[in-house]
Design a protein around this motif. Structure first.
Motif, short mmCIF file in Angstrom:
data_model
loop_
_atom_site.label_atom_id
_atom_site.label_comp_id
_atom_site.label_asym_id
_atom_site.label_seq_id
_atom_site.Cartn_x
_atom_site.Cartn_y
_atom_site.Cartn_z
N ARG A 1 60.23 46.07 4.15
CA ARG A 1 61.21 47.06 4.05
C ARG A 1 61.92 46.77 2.55
O ARG A 1 63.01 47.35 2.42
N ARG B 1 67.13 51.93 6.23
CA ARG B 1 65.77 50.99 6.11
C ARG B 1 65.82 50.14 7.20
O ARG B 1 67.09 49.20 7.24
N ASP C 1 58.62 51.50 11.54
CA ASP C 1 59.43 50.56 11.29
C ASP C 1 59.10 49.06 11.57
O ASP C 1 59.24 48.18 11.15
#
Lengths: 211, 211
Positions: free
Chosen positions: A111, B36, B150
DNA sequence: CGTGTTATTGAGTTGTATCAATCCCAGTGG
DNA sequence: CCACTGGGATTGATACAACTCAATAACACG
């Protein structure tokens, strides 16, 4: 066991090994496929590294510079200390710290941008092998640009460009291939997107391995 | 402690916690920055999850469905069992397995394409919560496309496109939002780029957490 | 002071992200 | 039981960060 630079540590095949790095520096490498490697961890003197012997991908321990290593077959060691709470506790704390670092690494790779990963890498290395020089921190990196790229999930070209950008931003200076001076440490931490200082799991002590 | 779906587990602030998932499913989330997030691990009933309380990024345990949890402050637990070799050994093995999975995850995120990550995810989930149905494997995924993204360092759109490609390739079929049938398991393993079958560290037992 | 390896820089490409519309399910209430 | 509704999922168009390919430059070593 003593090994020269750039050597593969000879470990028992098909089983996990626990390696104590008495001196030197090494990298734990996972092989994804031909020409695609991931550096799982960098390790320095005093570290204990667990090298998995089985799983979906193959792991190898490479020396970066001359090393003295002590190799334990993990299964045998684990059996021998099954009723020694002191050693078990030590191994557990090591493993816990390694897990924390590996999670941070996964977050970083998954990320974060190239710039953030590069800054995070330098901050991490400073905590490991940095030497304070007044306001600055001096780093002598034993690994190549390729190793850094394989650790951060980037290419050597991207690593090189990030070094150039950090130089232009006056946050670092470089001397030769391996020496890096961190001129603006807090700026690098900010660039890395860290919420807080690195905790004890990221320092040199009690390190099962480094990310 | 019992929690409904989509809740944040209330954990002691500023210190690490060890959570036993008695029943249900949860995700361990690391916050990189606003908007994020990185899913560090998915966890299912029987799992032990270590939730770090300090470090460069913040961690949170989210329930995916209704859960029963038992929460231990880690420091206190670690102190209380310091001379109990059986429990220490159990914790060590759990931690070791979690480290192996986290390393595999780092490799996956750092050096694999979206297609390989998606296949790897499905193979991993099959080992965790898959139910054999003849040649095929049935999966009922408790997490959303966003959670999968994610976890793999991808966006929901990329996840969705990969599902579509796998459907077109006749390697999977989907029913509703959550059910997935793995029609060609060995094809998925091949697509994931795995060198070997998943070992014991990737099955349900003795799982400190899942990647 | 060559010489081979590693690093840097540039130009162009590509995989995934981003932005933007639908579309589709799973609840909810009629 | 079925229309309604809202959030998740899918699909398409475009943008961009990092990759790839390529050429040069810098370093380390004999």
């Amino acid at each position: 066991m003593r090994l020269g630079p750039g050597k593969i540590a000879p470990l028992p095949r098909g089983q996990s090994a626990l390696v104590h790095i008495v001196s030197g520096a090494a990298k734990l490498v996972a092989h994804a496929a031909a020409e695609r490697e991931q550096v799982t961890a960098f390790n320095f003197s005093g570290d204990l590294v667990m090298v998995p012997g089985s799983g979906p991908h193959a792991y190898v321990l490479h020396t970066l510079i001359e090393c003295e290593l002590t190799v334990f077959p993990y299964k045998a060691l684990r059996g021998a200390v099954a009723d020694d709470p002191a050693i078990l506790a030590r191994l557990l704390d090591n493993c816990d710290a390694a897990l924390s670092r590996c999670r941070e690494k996964a977050l970083m790779i998954g990320r974060k941008t190239a710039s953030e990963r590069m800054a995070g890498f330098l901050v991490m290395m400073a905590a490991r092998i940095g030497e304070p020089r007044g306001d600055a921190v001096l780093l002598d990196l034993p690994m190549s640009r390729r190793d850094i790229g394989d650790s951060l999930g980037l290419t050597i070209e991207t690593i090189s460009r990030q070094f150039s950008l950090l130089r232009e931003a006056r946050q670092i200076a470089t001397e030769g291939r391996s020496k890096v001076v961190l001129l603006d440490f807090s700026g690098l931490q900010e660039r890395a997107g860290h919420l807080a200082e690195l905790g004890p799991a990221f320092s040199s002590k009690f390190a099962l391995d480094q990310c």
